[in-house]
Enzyme design. Structure first.
Site, PDB file in Angstrom:
ATOM      1  CD  GLU A  95      27.841 -77.707 -41.694  1.00  9.89           C
ATOM      2  OE1 GLU A  95      28.620 -78.674 -41.489  1.00  9.89           O
ATOM      3  OE2 GLU A  95      27.946 -76.937 -42.652  1.00  9.89           O
ATOM      4  NE  ARG A 106      32.567 -79.489 -37.897  1.00  6.84           N
ATOM      5  CZ  ARG A 106      31.750 -78.859 -38.741  1.00  6.84           C
ATOM      6  NH1 ARG A 106      32.245 -78.061 -39.672  1.00  6.84           N
ATOM      7  NH2 ARG A 106      30.457 -79.032 -38.680  1.00  6.84           N
ATOM      8  NE  ARG A 110      30.154 -81.467 -40.745  1.00  9.09           N
ATOM      9  CZ  ARG A 110      31.323 -82.090 -40.705  1.00  9.09           C
ATOM     10  NH1 ARG A 110      31.403 -83.334 -40.276  1.00  9.09           N
ATOM     11  NH2 ARG A 110      32.425 -81.490 -41.096  1.00  9.09           N
ATOM     12  CG  HIS A 130      32.097 -83.723 -45.877  1.00  7.99           C
ATOM     13  ND1 HIS A 130      32.329 -82.754 -46.820  1.00  7.99           N
ATOM     14  CD2 HIS A 130      32.240 -83.136 -44.677  1.00  7.99           C
ATOM     15  CE1 HIS A 130      32.621 -81.618 -46.215  1.00  7.99           C
ATOM     16  NE2 HIS A 130      32.575 -81.820 -44.906  1.00  7.99           N
TER      17      HIS A 130
END
Length: 139
Positions: A95, A106, A110, A130
């Site tokens: 990831e 963060r 992703r 997420h």
């Protein structure tokens, strides 16, 4: 003698062709990657690389170059605990953070790539929520 050698060459070629046909039609095909293109994984909505957020395109480019990355956690193993991505052995998926400008951490965005070599992924997926959903990145 020449006839026997020709038969051996024919058998070897046939075995290679059958092996390739099996590899492309079996579940193990997900581990195969043509160098010029990533695999298309059925069941996932596609997102064109150009349609990713700007920071997503930057992260994708860094994945292919091997870095540098914005987070120490980038390149770490993604466990696929949600079981949304195709099942693979541990360590197959990695990831990477897609920077979210307003996030203090963060953020939720992703890119997850699968493959034996991180810089030559078999397939990459984008999630903006997420890991609740994924879209396959189509370069």
């Amino acid at each position: 003698m020449l006839k026997a050698a020709a038969a051996k060459v024919y058998q070897t070629g046939l075995a290679l062709m059958l092996g390739a046909a099996f590899a492309l039609t079996s579940p193990a095909a997900l581990a195969f990657k043509a160098p010029e293109a990533q695999l298309t994984v059925p069941g996932f909505e596609a997102i064109a690389l150009d349609d990713l957020p700007r920071d997503g395109r930057t992260t994708y480019g860094r994945i292919l170059k091997g870095g540098p990355f914005s987070s120490d956690k980038d390149g770490s193993v993604f466990g696929n605990r949600e079981r949304i991505l195709p099942r693979q052995s541990r360590g197959y998926y990695r990831e990477y953070t897609v920077r979210t400008p307003v996030a203090r951490n963060r953020g939720a965005r992703r890119i997850v790539c699968g493959g034996r070599e991180p810089q030559l992924p078999d397939a990459c997926f984008y999630t903006g929520d997420h890991y609740n959903s994924f879209q396959q990145i189509v370069p």
